[in-house]
Scaffold this active site. Structure first.
Site, PDB file in Angstrom:
ATOM      1  N   GLU A 186       0.839  -1.208   0.000  1.00  0.00           N
ATOM      2  CA  GLU A 186       0.000   0.000   0.000  1.00  0.00           C
ATOM      3  C   GLU A 186       0.867   1.249   0.000  1.00  0.00           C
ATOM      4  O   GLU A 186       0.522   2.267  -0.608  1.00  0.00           O
ATOM      5  CB  GLU A 186      -0.951   0.000   1.191  1.00  0.00           C
TER       6      GLU A 186
ATOM      7  N   HIS B 177       1.654   2.150  -3.507  1.00  0.00           N
ATOM      8  CA  HIS B 177       0.572   2.916  -4.151  1.00  0.00           C
ATOM      9  C   HIS B 177       0.648   4.382  -3.708  1.00  0.00           C
ATOM     10  O   HIS B 177       0.464   5.299  -4.507  1.00  0.00           O
ATOM     11  CB  HIS B 177      -0.793   2.367  -3.743  1.00  0.00           C
TER      12      HIS B 177
END
Ligand SMILES: [Zn+2]
Length: 720
Positions: A514, A517
């Site tokens: 994550e 991202h």
């Protein structure tokens, strides 16, 4: 578990233009009446109508109340409608500035409202928020349709598009013009009125069918089957915590005193792994793989036939040979042929490995005196035994080295070494929940790059899984760069008493993922909203998955993975076991994934899309690739929700496609002998900054100097 996590993550898409967001609302909702008051008044107490003055312009979470959203979204829609009208009514010749740029920069208030609302509705929701989402979602859909189906607007976009080469546009201007034109075209803007009407009907029918498919599957999964055990002997082999959860599930199902196993994977998989009752494993697994295929009112076979046929008609209407061509045309892969080539390169090595595992598992069965051949419902059970035979990884021992604080240190260490970034915790910034931590992100020279919120633990009102989102995309306003306000949300194990939050290695990888991202969003740098940071679906997991490589790199692990009590670095022997476990059972894991991805492709590229018999079609598809009876595709047709009710038709391949990209990109670091090589890091940062500025493959080749190679990926999975 790697695979399970990936599935949970599948719904999270990075950086969709918010106006195009498909909003999903779960659960039973009550309508909240106070939202009705003063809806249309532009009340200046509403924080959405004033400049945000908190540091870095983060949303004033403490001032935003639930009743502010609907009036704000209505006003925002009105504002964008007026902006679009101004474009359409302009008496001057359409040009880049007055049409493309004006459209690109329209809807700022709407971005602000939805950009605050939707992340919160995932991370910190309640019944009122869900009711608001229900009210908001049809308005946004209608608003989007009004823009994408506005014939006068399209006429102007088309006029600019057609003379684009004579307008002295720079490369980015050309691209954004082409992308907008393509968006309209793919929505049927170029069709005759009659064909547009047909398209509308096809879309409506398809959306009804998809919904029906999903509802049938939900009933088949949650209501129509459960395995009830009323005899303690039938629990043989199951660990205590699995038995406890089954007793709890029984209580909830009105079966107090018994044990209940369901078709949800967290309930089913441990049973398949540990239960010694072969006939019960079969019963449970049959319940799972027969979903939607029981010839009852929830049967999905007829729906599949219709969906496949209608999608093919739509593709043809829009000028493509089949649905897969239509979908993949805007992806990095470009053609169904490229996807088939790719999947088949993975399939055959995976199949060989699976066949080999079958032999080894059969040997265990034989040595135990079992007089049967391994079947699909036996796989989890015997692969577990094989794992124990080969190496025994103790998850609870691993966790001692991965406290959440260590994982944070690890991720900060990696990005500081790669990009010089510093993350500074800022307790003075407003947050939406006391557990959401705010960080300012600074460049090596101390200049501001953006803000990142991190929210680690589960709680009521947070949906499951892990995802990356943001309250504001990096963008340009009158040539001034507006930095990203990002957010990553996870559901990690909580601290217990004096013990800090200790993560599994899978959770650590999720955190790095994550975070990747988030970096993509922070770095993203382009003048136009339509293209800045916007990447095709088969590219989107490159920035995230590549970060997992550093998490698993032994020299990096030695730095951050320290025992939470003794402070000692993780021993080499444990690192080695983690490495082995990453390649173990890949024949099956890769195989079941690729089989499903190929089935998806077969449905959407048929020469003759009339499918008479879904089961026969599936069988022929799997026979063609030589699937062995000991395992089945991860999704059989009648419960393949990704492709028949989610948005992944002709797109289930994307996860491993991105896997090839990230492994090949990481190899660029490894090849230099330094996983923090500054030259490669600088190039990779450029890729992250500019990845929306050109076609995916072009962007990738700019970084790597060549097309990605599948070899490193095969090696990583132990398939070579
Ligand atoms: Zn992801």
């Amino acid at each position: 578990m790697y695979i399970l996590r990936r599935l949970k993550h599948e719904k999270t898409e990075y950086k969709m233009k918010r106006i195009l967001m498909i909003v999903m609302v779960f659960g039973v909702l009550t309508f909240s009446c106070q939202n009705q008051k003063n809806e249309t008044e532009k009340n200046m107490d509403n924080p959405f109508f004033s400049e945000w003055t908190a540091p870095f312009g983060v949303p004033p979470f403490d001032e935003i109340k639930e009743e502010h959203y609907m009036p704000a979204v209505k006003e925002a829609i009105k504002q964008q409608e007026e902006e679009i009208e101004t474009i359409v009514d302009n008496s001057e010749e359409p040009d880049f500035e007055n049409t493309i740029l004006a459209m690109d920069k329209s809807g700022q208030l709407l971005d602000k409202v939805t950009g605050t609302f939707y992340p919160l509705n995932s991370a910190n929701t309640n019944e009122n928020m869900q009711a608001i989402a229900r009210e908001m979602s049809p308005l946004l859909t209608q608003h989007r349709d009004n823009i994408t189906m506005n014939p006068q607007l399209f006429e102007r976009v088309k006029a600019v598009y057609e003379k684009r080469n004579d307008l002295n546009l720079d490369k980015e201007q050309l691209r954004v013009t082409e992308k907008y034109y393509q968006d309209f075209e793919r929505n049927g803007a170029n069709l005759s009125d009659e064909d547009q009407e047909t398209l509308r009907q096809l879309n409506e029918e398809l959306s009804t069918l998809s919904l029906q498919f999903g509802e049938n599957l939900l009933a088949e999964t949650n209501e129509n089957f459960k395995l009830v055990i009323d005899n303690e002997e039938d629990l043989a082999g199951l660990p205590d915590d699995v038995i406890e959860r089954a007793a709890e599930a029984a209580k909830n199902a009105g079966e107090e005193g018994n044990w209940v196993f369901t078709l949800a994977k967290p309930s089913m998989i441990p049973f398949l792994q540990f239960s010694e009752k072969r006939e019960l494993r079969e019963k449970l697994y049959r319940g799972y793989f027969m979903r939607g295929n029981n010839n009852n009112e929830f049967d999905n076979k007829a729906i599949i036939k219709d969906i496949v046929k209608l999608r093919d008609q739509r593709a043809e209407l829009l000028g493509f040979n089949n649905h897969a061509e239509y979908i993949i045309d805007v992806n990095m892969a470009k053609t169904p042929g490229a996807v088939y080539d790719f999947l088949e390169k993975l399939w055959y090595p995976a199949l060989d490995m699976a066949k080999n595992d079958v032999k080894e598992m059969q040997a265990i069965i034989d040595s135990e005196g079992g007089d049967f051949e391994l079947a699909s419902w036996d796989w989890w059970h015997y692969i577990e035994k094989l794992r124990k035979q080969k190496f025994d990884l103790d998850e609870s021992e691993v966790k001692q080295y991965f406290s959440l604080e260590n994982a944070k240190k690890g991720v900060f260490y990696v990005v500081e070494n790669l990009y010089g970034l510093k993350f500074i915790k800022r307790d003075d910034l407003p947050t939406y929940h006391e557990e959401a931590e705010a960080y300012e992100v600074q460049e090596a020279d101390g200049s501001h790059l953006g803000v990142l919120y991190m929210d680690f633990h589960p709680r009521g009102g947070k949906r499951v899984g892990a995802w990356s989102t943001g309250f504001r995309d990096a963008n340009y306003h009158e040539d001034k760069r507006i930095p990203r306000i990002g957010s990553i949300v996870m559901n990690f194990t909580r601290p217990a008493g004096d013990t800090p939050a200790l993560l599994s290695f899978d959770e650590v990888s999720t955190f790095f993922h994550e975070f990747g991202h988030a970096l993509h969003g922070l770095f993203s740098d382009g003048p136009y909203d339509r293209t800045a940071g916007r990447v095709p679906r088969d590219f989107v997991e490159l920035p995230s998955q590549i970060m997992e490589n550093w998490a698993a790199e032994p020299e990096v692990m030695k730095v951050y993975a320290k025992h939470h009590e003794t402070g000692e670095s993780i021993p080499d022997e444990l690192i080695e076991k983690l490495k082995q476990s990453a390649t173990f059972n890949q024949g099956f894991l890769t195989g079941e994934y690729v089989a499903a991805a190929l089935l998806d492709m077969d449905y959407h590229t048929p020469e003759n899309p009339k499918i008479d018999d879904v089961l026969a079609f599936e069988k022929a598809s799997m026979d063609r690739i030589g699937l062995i009876p000991e395992f089945i595709p991860r999704y059989r047709s009648t419960y393949f929700a990704h492709i028949f009710s989610g948005g992944y038709s002709a797109g289930y391949y994307v996860y491993y496609w991105a896997g090839v990209l990230d492994t090949d990109a990481y190899a660029a670091f490894k090849e230099t002998g330094d996983v923090f090589n500054s030259e490669v890091a600088a190039k990779f940062r450029t890729l992250l900054e500019k990845c929306g500025a050109d076609e995916g493959m072009v962007v990738y080749k700019n970084f790597r100097g060549k097309e990605p190679s599948i070899e490193p990926f095969l090696e990583k999975k132990g398939l070579k």
